[in-house]
Scaffold this active site. Structure first.
Site, mmCIF file in Angstrom:
data_model
loop_
_atom_site.group_PDB
_atom_site.id
_atom_site.type_symbol
_atom_site.label_atom_id
_atom_site.label_comp_id
_atom_site.label_asym_id
_atom_site.label_seq_id
_atom_site.Cartn_x
_atom_site.Cartn_y
_atom_site.Cartn_z
ATOM 1 N N ASP A 26 0.855 -1.168 0.000
ATOM 2 C CA ASP A 26 0.000 0.000 0.000
ATOM 3 C C ASP A 26 0.902 1.232 0.000
ATOM 4 O O ASP A 26 2.092 1.155 0.340
ATOM 5 C CB ASP A 26 -0.905 -0.016 1.242
ATOM 6 C CG ASP A 26 -1.891 1.126 1.247
ATOM 7 O OD1 ASP A 26 -2.523 1.366 0.203
ATOM 8 O OD2 ASP A 26 -2.029 1.788 2.292
ATOM 9 N N ASP A 28 -0.323 5.130 0.733
ATOM 10 C CA ASP A 28 -0.650 6.093 1.786
ATOM 11 C C ASP A 28 -0.574 5.424 3.150
ATOM 12 O O ASP A 28 -1.256 4.440 3.419
ATOM 13 C CB ASP A 28 -2.059 6.657 1.583
ATOM 14 C CG ASP A 28 -2.148 7.555 0.363
ATOM 15 O OD1 ASP A 28 -1.304 8.447 0.238
ATOM 16 O OD2 ASP A 28 -3.060 7.350 -0.456
#
Length: 343
Positions: A26, A28
């Site tokens: 991922d 963010d």
């Protein structure tokens, strides 16, 4: 197939970047926050890549194109090609393309990432409900997305046009804190129409399928900061996961996690990719031990004794909480135990 309920983080004698061939990362809250690299991310990812691990960046944010994301990562010091980036825009575009005719018009409520992904699938992005769209797709459009775009989506959906969403993350982390995400915008349209979108992004299968198709990963490790997207997505895809504590999940949320939100491994940040993981031993009767800590589940609260590295204490607490919670989340008070760890 019935899966066993995870009751403890696992240990690994091998460094994770050696035990898995591909990290599905991922962005963010894991690699960067508010556009700035998170501490230790650049060096850790470079070392993992140099050691032979493939790095793939898997994001629910549909605003930016893969090329833009890759350029940003490269500027941060993480050499990245557009092909290393998989977005929920790509996943939802494939989902739409499988259900509407080639060349169909799609009303876009979102940013350039969605438009590029739709064109990649031979679909035509349009801007108005009056353009006779075959589908409506909604993705994160940034803070400047006009309110009128939600109305445009509502008009088309009310006429029976099928509705798709890149993802339903309610929040997104930024440099100044937590802001509303695409899920909040989806709720606006849901309230106006009473309709339900087909969703492609994490934690749902279309995103996992898109990621595996594009990376060819054989032994993937999902790396994320969110229990309800990254970790649940790994659970749904039946692959292992590493939760890093650099984003939205805190210790209390981790201890109370439902089975589908319990990661395989827990670490402070991306340095966890480069090391093995300590084993948690013991049982509910005698307590769960990791490092110098012992964790038990009392009648009302989780108890922690001993001393040592904070993360080892958290891992021991996870074992006590998840065992006590079983197929439900653990409702025991964890405040005092976490305070001992400074969490």
């Amino acid at each position: 197939m019935t899966r066993s309920v995870r009751t403890s983080p696992e240990g690994s004698e091998r460094a994770l970047n050696e035990a898995y061939d591909t990290a599905l990362l991922d962005l963010d809250g894991v690699v960067y926050a508010g556009g700035n690299a998170i501490a230790h991310a650049v060096e850790s990812l470079g070392t993992a890549r140099d050691g032979g691990m493939r790095l793939a960046y898997v994001t629910n944010n549909a605003l930016r194109t893969p090329g833009t994301v890759a350029a940003h990562l490269t500027e941060l010091g993480i050499a990245t090609d557009a092909g290393d980036v998989i977005t929920s825009a790509q996943a939802v575009a494939r989902l739409i393309a499988e259900q509407v005719p080639s060349g169909a018009r799609v009303l876009v409520i979102g940013g350039e990432g969605l438009r590029v992904a739709l064109r990649e699938r031979g679909l035509e992005p349009v801007e108005s409900a009056e353009d006779d769209p075959a589908a409506v797709v909604q993705g994160f459009g940034g803070p400047e997305l006009p309110w009128g775009r939600f109305a445009e989506a509502s008009y088309a959906i009310a006429r029976g046009v099928p509705w798709y969403a890149s993802n339903t993350d309610l929040t997104i982390p930024g440099a100044r804190g937590i802001a509303p995400g695409n899920g909040a915008a989806v709720e606006v349209v849901r309230i106006a129409t009473g309709a339900e979108p087909q969703v492609a992004g994490k934690p749902l299968p279309p995103m996992h399928r898109e990621t595996i198709l594009r990376t060819g990963a054989q032994r993937p490790l999902v790396v994320g900061d969110r229990l309800d997207t990254d970790i649940e997505g790994a659970f749904n895809g039946e692959v292992d996961s590493l939760l890093v504590l650099t984003g939205v999940t805190d210790g209390a949320q981790l201890l109370a996690a439902l089975p589908q939100h319990r990661p395989t491994y827990v670490d402070a940040d991306l340095r966890g990719l480069l090391t093995g993981q300590p084993e948690v031993t013991g049982d509910a009767d005698d307590g769960f031990r990791c490092g110098g800590w012992t964790a038990t589940a009392g009648a009302e609260r989780l108890e922690l004794t001993g001393d040592g590295a904070e993360l080892d204490g958290l891992r021991a607490l996870c074992a006590a909480a998840w065992t006590a919670g079983g197929e439900q989340g653990c409702g025991l008070d964890s405040g005092k135990a976490l305070a001992r760890l400074g969490l």
